[in-house]
Write an enzyme that holds these catalytic residues in place. Structure first.
Site, PDB file in Angstrom:
ATOM      1  CG  HIS A  68      -1.941   0.922   1.423  1.00  0.00           C
ATOM      2  ND1 HIS A  68      -1.748   2.279   1.284  1.00  0.00           N
ATOM      3  CD2 HIS A  68      -3.245   0.766   1.747  1.00  0.00           C
ATOM      4  CE1 HIS A  68      -2.891   2.905   1.521  1.00  0.00           C
ATOM      5  NE2 HIS A  68      -3.814   2.006   1.809  1.00  0.00           N
ATOM      6  CD  GLU A 125      -3.369   1.237  -1.855  1.00  0.00           C
ATOM      7  OE1 GLU A 125      -3.826   0.166  -1.410  1.00  0.00           O
ATOM      8  OE2 GLU A 125      -3.918   2.328  -1.653  1.00  0.00           O
TER       9      GLU A 125
HETATM   10  C1  BG6 Z   1      -6.886   2.270   0.428  1.00  0.00           C
HETATM   11  C2  BG6 Z   1      -8.361   1.989   0.353  1.00  0.00           C
HETATM   12  O1  BG6 Z   1      -6.186   1.169  -0.055  1.00  0.00           O
HETATM   13  O2  BG6 Z   1      -6.511   2.489   1.787  1.00  0.00           O
HETATM   14  C3  BG6 Z   1      -9.129   3.149   0.980  1.00  0.00           C
HETATM   15  O3  BG6 Z   1      -8.745   1.798  -1.003  1.00  0.00           O
HETATM   16  C4  BG6 Z   1      -8.652   3.403   2.396  1.00  0.00           C
HETATM   17  O4  BG6 Z   1     -10.526   2.866   0.951  1.00  0.00           O
HETATM   18  C5  BG6 Z   1      -7.145   3.608   2.377  1.00  0.00           C
HETATM   19  O5  BG6 Z   1      -9.300   4.551   2.929  1.00  0.00           O
HETATM   20  C6  BG6 Z   1      -6.511   3.843   3.752  1.00  0.00           C
HETATM   21  O6  BG6 Z   1      -6.803   2.813   4.605  1.00  0.00           O
HETATM   22  P1  BG6 Z   1      -6.283   2.802   6.090  1.00  0.00           P
HETATM   23  O7  BG6 Z   1      -6.911   1.596   6.720  1.00  0.00           O
HETATM   24  O8  BG6 Z   1      -4.785   2.724   6.049  1.00  0.00           O
HETATM   25  O9  BG6 Z   1      -6.749   4.123   6.705  1.00  0.00           O
END
Ligand code: BG6
Length: 302
Positions: A170, A273
């Protein structure tokens, strides 16, 4: 308690790999070589920073990131595993799985022939992890820091039946101003638009961002390129073992609500990602393994 002397004695490489206490009581490892520098937290095997020599940071880490045991760090390269996004059936389970918020152990550190540094991590099995994922599965991350950053996330199925996982690296990329960048490599891919109830749409041309964006691109295996005219550079994302790509920027309102983005932090980042998300899940036979591999590099922009 992390025994830093033992870690440094076993895996430290003089001047190149140093384990030390980091912010919020997290154990971190600092890597420095002639090609670049990086910092990683042992929690989540989370790459927090990577700066190739002579470059601005390539990985964005929020100035307001919160560091605490059991909490995901805002920025860097969170490891989403063994599912991506909300759990398919149990709403109480954490979004993006648990790998990013649990301790990992170091299992190797070495200097490669080309001068880059490789660190090997393995997720530590625990009761809480087993409660969320009742399968015998080994997860390792092999991170190579140099002029490029390479991550090989390896899932091994040690169970007697097949397992099905989702995963993602991510990555938060640092950009001069997200409103100026274009993302190429996703042209012609269909995508699920989470800003529009998950509707399936069709991309035409490069992706640009001028509002909250949350999309899962499908059938996406090609390199992605982030062209950043402000920094006069292009980030090339190569990947293997991933057939979907998530593009995310929370924009102002959501980032303020999230509370760990810092003022206007959303303008200097974009998440691209490399994933196996939505219906793009991976089934691994008993004894089999899956590699989610990425390589990030900087290229000059003409
Ligand atoms: C992304 C998702 O990968 O991560 C989003 O598609 C999400 O929907 C974002 O808001 C952040 O997620 P997190 O759990 O790290 O706040």
């Amino acid at each position: 308690m992390t025994d830093f002397s033992a870690l440094n004695a076993r895996f430290g490489l003089s001047g190149q790999v140093v384990f030390k206490p980091g912010p919020g009581g997290l154990a971190v490892v600092e890597v420095a070589n002639s090609q670049g520098v990086a910092t990683m937290a042992l929690q989540g095997a989370h790459v927090m920073t990577w700066v190739p020599r002579g470059q601005k940071p390539v990985i964005w880490l929020s100035r307001a990131a919160k560091f605490a045991p059991g909490k995901s760090i805002r920025g860097g390269v969170p490891v989403c595993w063994p599912w991506f996004g909300p759990h398919a059936t149990v709403a109480a389970l954490p979004a993006h799985g648990f790998a990013r918020t649990v301790p990992w152990e170091v299992i190797g550190a070495q200097t490669l022939a080309d001068g880059a540094t490789r660190l090997d991590f393995r997720l530590i099995q625990s009761e809480s992890a087993r409660a969320q994922w009742p399968h015998a599965t080994l997860l390792e991350s092999h991170v190579t820091v140099g002029a490029a950053l390479e991550i090989d996330l390896v899932t091994r199925n040690a169970d007697r039946s097949a397992i099905t996982i989702g995963d993602a690296l991510h990555t938060y990329f640092e950009v001069s101003d997200v409103r100026l960048v274009t993302i190429r490599g996703l042209e012609a891919c269909p995508y699920l638009d989470k800003m529009d109830g998950g509707k399936r749409k069709q991309q035409t041309g490069p992706v640009t961002i001028g509002a909250e964006t949350d999309r899962i691109y499908l059938d996406s295996s090609a390199d992605c390129l982030i062209d950043d005219p402000g920094l006069k550079r292009r980030i090339r994302i190569r990947k293997r073992g991933s057939h979907s790509t998530v593009v995310w920027n929370p924009w102002i309102e959501k980032s303020v609500k999230m509370g760990d983005f810092g003022e206007n932090g959303y303008l200097n980042m974009v998440c691209v990602e490399s994933a196996n998300a939505a219906d793009d899940v991976v089934t691994i036979a008993p004894g089999g393994e899956h590699h989610l591999w990425v390589r990030y590099e900087i290229e000059p922009m003409n």
